[in-house]
Write an enzyme that holds these catalytic residues in place. Structure first.
Site, PDB file in Angstrom:
ATOM      1  N   GLU A 274       0.897  -1.240  -0.161  1.00 37.69           N
ATOM      2  CA  GLU A 274      -0.004  -0.073  -0.037  1.00 37.69           C
ATOM      3  C   GLU A 274       0.822   1.230   0.167  1.00 37.69           C
ATOM      4  OE1 GLU A 274      -3.510   0.536   0.350  1.00 37.69           O
ATOM      5  OE2 GLU A 274      -4.148  -1.557   0.677  1.00 37.69           O
TER       6      GLU A 274
HETATM    7 ZN   LIG Z   1      -6.716  -1.298  -3.059  1.00 40.39          ZN
END
Ligand SMILES: [Zn+2]
Length: 297
Positions: A274
């Site tokens: 992320e």
């Molecule tokens: Zn995502």
């Protein structure tokens, strides 16, 4: 008269040696330019990055193509996937294209024993919704303040969250933060999820990296049987090199049907990277992460 004979033989030998030496010197001198010029094109051919195999491996609900870019000819395959959440996380696709650009420019070399397969966007309909194209784009083309907080472009054209449509604890509805999201009519009901399944089955990768945004964190993956040891090794290597946090078990909210969990269930280590932002590819950091990952294979 042995001495006189020897002298004559000596002189003859010396003359022969001198002729040979001069001949050799002249011929070396003559051939030098050829020696330096002839092998050069061969060497350049060897170090020039191999042309990618660019293949259409599936289509989205609205008929947009899903592509793989393949580099290297080694027997060990690493799979990289961007754009699972389409335009809502367009910088994950931008990152995939920067990786592709570096491979094509030869600034990132695939080790001989490896092979990279890259899917720049698994959700081209969602990407199109925000960016206006499902192919290559530059960040400057994206409207400002768009989709970063609304979630627009996250789902596919059936309004399904693709990262809830895989075969790991699948349920028809799942969650995204505090919201209920559709996970499709069954595991792999969506053409985009089917496409990833097919790519994994065909390519048999030793590890898979998913790029999402944004949490500034690398997550491990698991389904019913816990986190694979190799997944932890990959997570730590990537997170340390790219300077992201690492979390071995996602527990911010309950998730079912995620692609990483499905991979864990079939024994393939997978991590979710992320990115820290929603507006930058963070290429330099991820380049370091990829190199650390490669170091494990
Ligand atoms: Zn995502």
């Amino acid at each position: 008269m042995p001495t006189g004979k020897n002298k004559i033989i000596g002189i003859i030998l010396s003359v022969i040696l001198i002729v040979f030496a001069v001949g050799a010197f002249l011929s070396t001198d003559k051939e030098t330019p050829e020696v330096t010029t002839e092998p050069t094109p061969t060497e350049e051919t060897v170090t020039t990055p191999a042309l990618p195999t660019n293949a259409i491996v599936g289509t989205s609900v609205e008929g947009r193509v899903i592509e793989t870019y393949t580099y290297g000819t080694g027997s060990t395959t690493l799979l990289f996937v961007g754009g699972v959440h389409g335009g809502y996380e367009w910088n994950s696709t931008l990152l995939a294209y920067e990786f592709i650009d570096a491979l094509e420019a030869g600034t990132f070399i695939v080790p001989a024993h490896l092979r990279f397969v890259i899917i720049p966007t698994l959700n081209p309909d969602g990407l199109f919704e925000v960016v206006g194209t499902s192919g290559r784009f530059i960040a400057a083309e994206i409207p400002p303040n768009d989709a970063h907080t609304t979630g627009r472009g996250r789902f596919n054209a059936n309004d399904v969250d693709l990262n809830r449509n895989f075969d790991c604890k699948w349920k028809p509805e799942s969650t995204w933060r505090s919201k209920v999201v559709s996970a499709g009519t069954e595991a792999f009901s969506e053409p985009e999820a089917k496409t990833l399944k097919r790519v994994v089955e065909n390519e048999n990768p030793v590890a898979v990296v998913f790029w999402h945004s944004q949490a500034n964190t690398v997550y491990a993956s698991e389904c019913e049987a816990g986190v694979l040891p190799q997944t932890l090794a990959i997570m730590n290597a990537y997170a340390n090199a790219a300077n992201y946090n690492s979390v071995s078990s996602f527990d911010a909210y309950p998730i079912s049907g995620d692609a990483e969990g499905w991979l864990a269930s079939i024994g393939i280590p997978a991590i979710t990277v992320e990115l820290e932002t929603k507006t930058s590819s963070e290429w330099q950091r991820n380049q370091a992460g990829i190199k650390a990952l490669i170091g494990l294979y």
